[in-house]
Design a protein around this motif. Structure first.
Motif, mmCIF file in Angstrom:
data_model
loop_
_atom_site.group_PDB
_atom_site.id
_atom_site.type_symbol
_atom_site.label_atom_id
_atom_site.label_comp_id
_atom_site.label_asym_id
_atom_site.label_seq_id
_atom_site.Cartn_x
_atom_site.Cartn_y
_atom_site.Cartn_z
ATOM 1 N N PRO A 104 4.357 -4.847 -7.294
ATOM 2 C CA PRO A 104 4.166 -5.347 -5.922
ATOM 3 C C PRO A 104 5.154 -4.743 -4.931
ATOM 4 O O PRO A 104 4.804 -4.509 -3.767
ATOM 5 C CB PRO A 104 4.371 -6.858 -6.072
ATOM 6 C CG PRO A 104 4.028 -7.151 -7.502
ATOM 7 C CD PRO A 104 4.525 -5.957 -8.265
ATOM 8 N N LYS A 105 6.374 -4.468 -5.365
ATOM 9 C CA LYS A 105 7.362 -3.837 -4.484
ATOM 10 C C LYS A 105 6.937 -2.414 -4.134
ATOM 11 O O LYS A 105 7.019 -1.982 -2.974
ATOM 12 C CB LYS A 105 8.734 -3.828 -5.157
ATOM 13 C CG LYS A 105 9.308 -5.206 -5.486
ATOM 14 C CD LYS A 105 10.617 -5.068 -6.243
ATOM 15 C CE LYS A 105 11.155 -6.398 -6.725
ATOM 16 N NZ LYS A 105 11.580 -7.270 -5.616
ATOM 17 N N ASP A 107 3.878 -1.212 -4.279
ATOM 18 C CA ASP A 107 2.650 -1.288 -3.488
ATOM 19 C C ASP A 107 2.979 -1.501 -2.010
ATOM 20 O O ASP A 107 2.396 -0.856 -1.123
ATOM 21 C CB ASP A 107 1.780 -2.433 -4.011
ATOM 22 C CG ASP A 107 0.411 -2.455 -3.372
ATOM 23 O OD1 ASP A 107 -0.320 -1.452 -3.473
ATOM 24 O OD2 ASP A 107 0.055 -3.483 -2.765
ATOM 25 N N LYS A 108 3.939 -2.373 -1.729
ATOM 26 C CA LYS A 108 4.348 -2.628 -0.347
ATOM 27 C C LYS A 108 4.975 -1.394 0.282
ATOM 28 O O LYS A 108 4.673 -1.037 1.436
ATOM 29 C CB LYS A 108 5.328 -3.801 -0.314
ATOM 30 C CG LYS A 108 5.774 -4.198 1.079
ATOM 31 C CD LYS A 108 6.716 -5.390 1.039
ATOM 32 C CE LYS A 108 7.179 -5.792 2.431
ATOM 33 N NZ LYS A 108 8.110 -6.951 2.379
ATOM 34 N N LEU A 109 5.847 -0.704 -0.454
ATOM 35 C CA LEU A 109 6.476 0.516 0.060
ATOM 36 C C LEU A 109 5.437 1.610 0.281
ATOM 37 O O LEU A 109 5.499 2.356 1.268
ATOM 38 C CB LEU A 109 7.552 0.992 -0.916
ATOM 39 C CG LEU A 109 8.769 0.091 -1.078
ATOM 40 C CD1 LEU A 109 9.646 0.576 -2.226
ATOM 41 C CD2 LEU A 109 9.569 0.027 0.220
ATOM 42 N N ASN A 110 4.502 1.716 -0.633
ATOM 43 C CA ASN A 110 3.444 2.712 -0.525
ATOM 44 C C ASN A 110 2.619 2.484 0.744
ATOM 45 O O ASN A 110 2.338 3.422 1.509
ATOM 46 C CB ASN A 110 2.559 2.621 -1.771
ATOM 47 C CG ASN A 110 1.724 3.856 -2.003
ATOM 48 O OD1 ASN A 110 1.977 4.918 -1.446
ATOM 49 N ND2 ASN A 110 0.712 3.718 -2.832
ATOM 50 N N LYS A 111 2.237 1.242 0.975
ATOM 51 C CA LYS A 111 1.421 0.908 2.139
ATOM 52 C C LYS A 111 2.171 1.193 3.436
ATOM 53 O O LYS A 111 1.590 1.678 4.417
ATOM 54 C CB LYS A 111 1.003 -0.560 2.068
ATOM 55 C CG LYS A 111 0.050 -0.977 3.178
ATOM 56 C CD LYS A 111 -0.402 -2.417 2.983
ATOM 57 C CE LYS A 111 -1.408 -2.819 4.044
ATOM 58 N NZ LYS A 111 -1.875 -4.225 3.860
ATOM 59 N N GLU A 112 3.472 0.910 3.457
ATOM 60 C CA GLU A 112 4.258 1.077 4.672
ATOM 61 C C GLU A 112 4.598 2.529 4.972
ATOM 62 O O GLU A 112 4.515 2.967 6.129
ATOM 63 C CB GLU A 112 5.555 0.274 4.559
ATOM 64 C CG GLU A 112 6.465 0.380 5.776
ATOM 65 C CD GLU A 112 7.720 -0.463 5.650
ATOM 66 O OE1 GLU A 112 8.566 -0.384 6.560
ATOM 67 O OE2 GLU A 112 7.860 -1.192 4.646
ATOM 68 N N TYR A 118 -1.847 5.450 0.145
ATOM 69 C CA TYR A 118 -2.204 4.067 -0.185
ATOM 70 C C TYR A 118 -3.718 3.867 -0.099
ATOM 71 O O TYR A 118 -4.321 3.255 -0.998
ATOM 72 C CB TYR A 118 -1.488 3.108 0.761
ATOM 73 C CG TYR A 118 -1.879 1.662 0.582
ATOM 74 C CD1 TYR A 118 -1.274 0.886 -0.398
ATOM 75 C CD2 TYR A 118 -2.854 1.077 1.392
ATOM 76 C CE1 TYR A 118 -1.633 -0.446 -0.568
ATOM 77 C CE2 TYR A 118 -3.216 -0.248 1.227
ATOM 78 C CZ TYR A 118 -2.609 -1.002 0.245
ATOM 79 O OH TYR A 118 -2.976 -2.314 0.068
ATOM 80 N N GLN A 122 -6.377 2.790 -3.146
ATOM 81 C CA GLN A 122 -7.282 1.645 -3.154
ATOM 82 C C GLN A 122 -8.667 2.048 -3.635
ATOM 83 O O GLN A 122 -9.338 1.297 -4.355
ATOM 84 C CB GLN A 122 -7.355 1.024 -1.752
ATOM 85 C CG GLN A 122 -6.042 0.432 -1.262
ATOM 86 C CD GLN A 122 -5.398 -0.499 -2.268
ATOM 87 O OE1 GLN A 122 -5.966 -1.523 -2.640
ATOM 88 N NE2 GLN A 122 -4.211 -0.134 -2.747
#
Length: 234
Positions: A104-105, A107-112, A118, A122
């Motif tokens: 989850p960490k 995934d958040k960095l990837n999206k940002e 990202y 998906q």
């Protein structure tokens, strides 16, 4: 060509990023304990037998999850399937912890920071659900949340300069060291100049994202302590 992620400060393509304080010492100790429990089951290593879906690296890494290199569908890796029931349970417990604590960490960095990558991932996650949904339902620990499709795990280093040719050309790999160590250096010669390659340490708790197919890289072994290297890739 696919859209590339851009550094908003410079306007240049984003070719690597180091993130600090991502994992706590407690979390890393827990993951290491599950790694030790996995090793205690005497797992079979695919580097000693041909993995039909990927050329064996011979680098001592175990590969968990799915590859699609020499097949027309994402296939479960030999390291994930050709094991005793006890080892499979240990793999799934280790990957469940990685999925809960780390992914989850990332995934958040990837999206940002890598929004184009990202979005592509998906679509990869949807494709994985369509192609291997039944198997992922049986082994949900190997559903890596669209962050990656496979995780390489090993102790030691990859001190020979190399490029990961099986990775997508514009894919992002995540280097995640686990443990407590000193003295290891990541080298990226293409990001240096004519006289000096780019070199820096990745310290405990830090992770590094970069296109492993486009940038040659090598990591020296620690001079002190113990380090488990996880690489998240597709």
């Amino acid at each position: 060509p696919l859209p590339r992620d851009i550094d908003p400060d410079t306007g240049n393509e984003l070719l690597g990023m180091r993130f600090c304080n991502v994992l706590s010492a407690k979390d890393m100790d827990y993951i290491l304990s599950l790694w030790d429990a996995f090793l205690a089951t005497n797992p079979k290593h695919s580097s000693t037998s041909k993995d039909a879906n990927r050329s064996s690296s011979g680098d001592g890494a175990f590969h968990f999850g799915f590859f699609q290199c020499n097949t027309d569908y994402p296939a479960l890796t030999a390291d994930s399937r050709n094991q005793s029931p006890e080892t499979i349970r240990a793999i799934d417990k280790l990957m469940s912890a990685v999925k809960r604590i780390l992914l989850p960490k990332v995934d958040k960095l990837n999206k940002e920071h890598f929004p184009n990558h990202y979005e592509r991932m998906q679509k990869v996650r949807q494709y994985m659900a369509e192609e291997q949904g039944e198997l992922l339902a049986e082994r949900p620990a190997l559903d890596f949340l669209g962050v990656c499709t496979a995780i390489a795990a090993k102790e030691g280093a990859s001190d020979s300069m190399h490029i990961d040719f099986h990775d997508p050309k514009q894919g992002i790999a995540w280097a995640v060291p686990i443990g407590d160590w000193q003295g290891s250096t990541l080298t990226l010669p293409q990001l240096g100049d004519e006289s000096h390659a780019c070199q820096f340490e990745i310290r405990p708790g830090e992770i590094f994202a970069f296109p492993a197919r486009r940038l040659a890289h090598a990591v020296s072994p620690p001079t002190k302590g113990r380090r488990l290297a996880l690489t998240l890739f597709t």
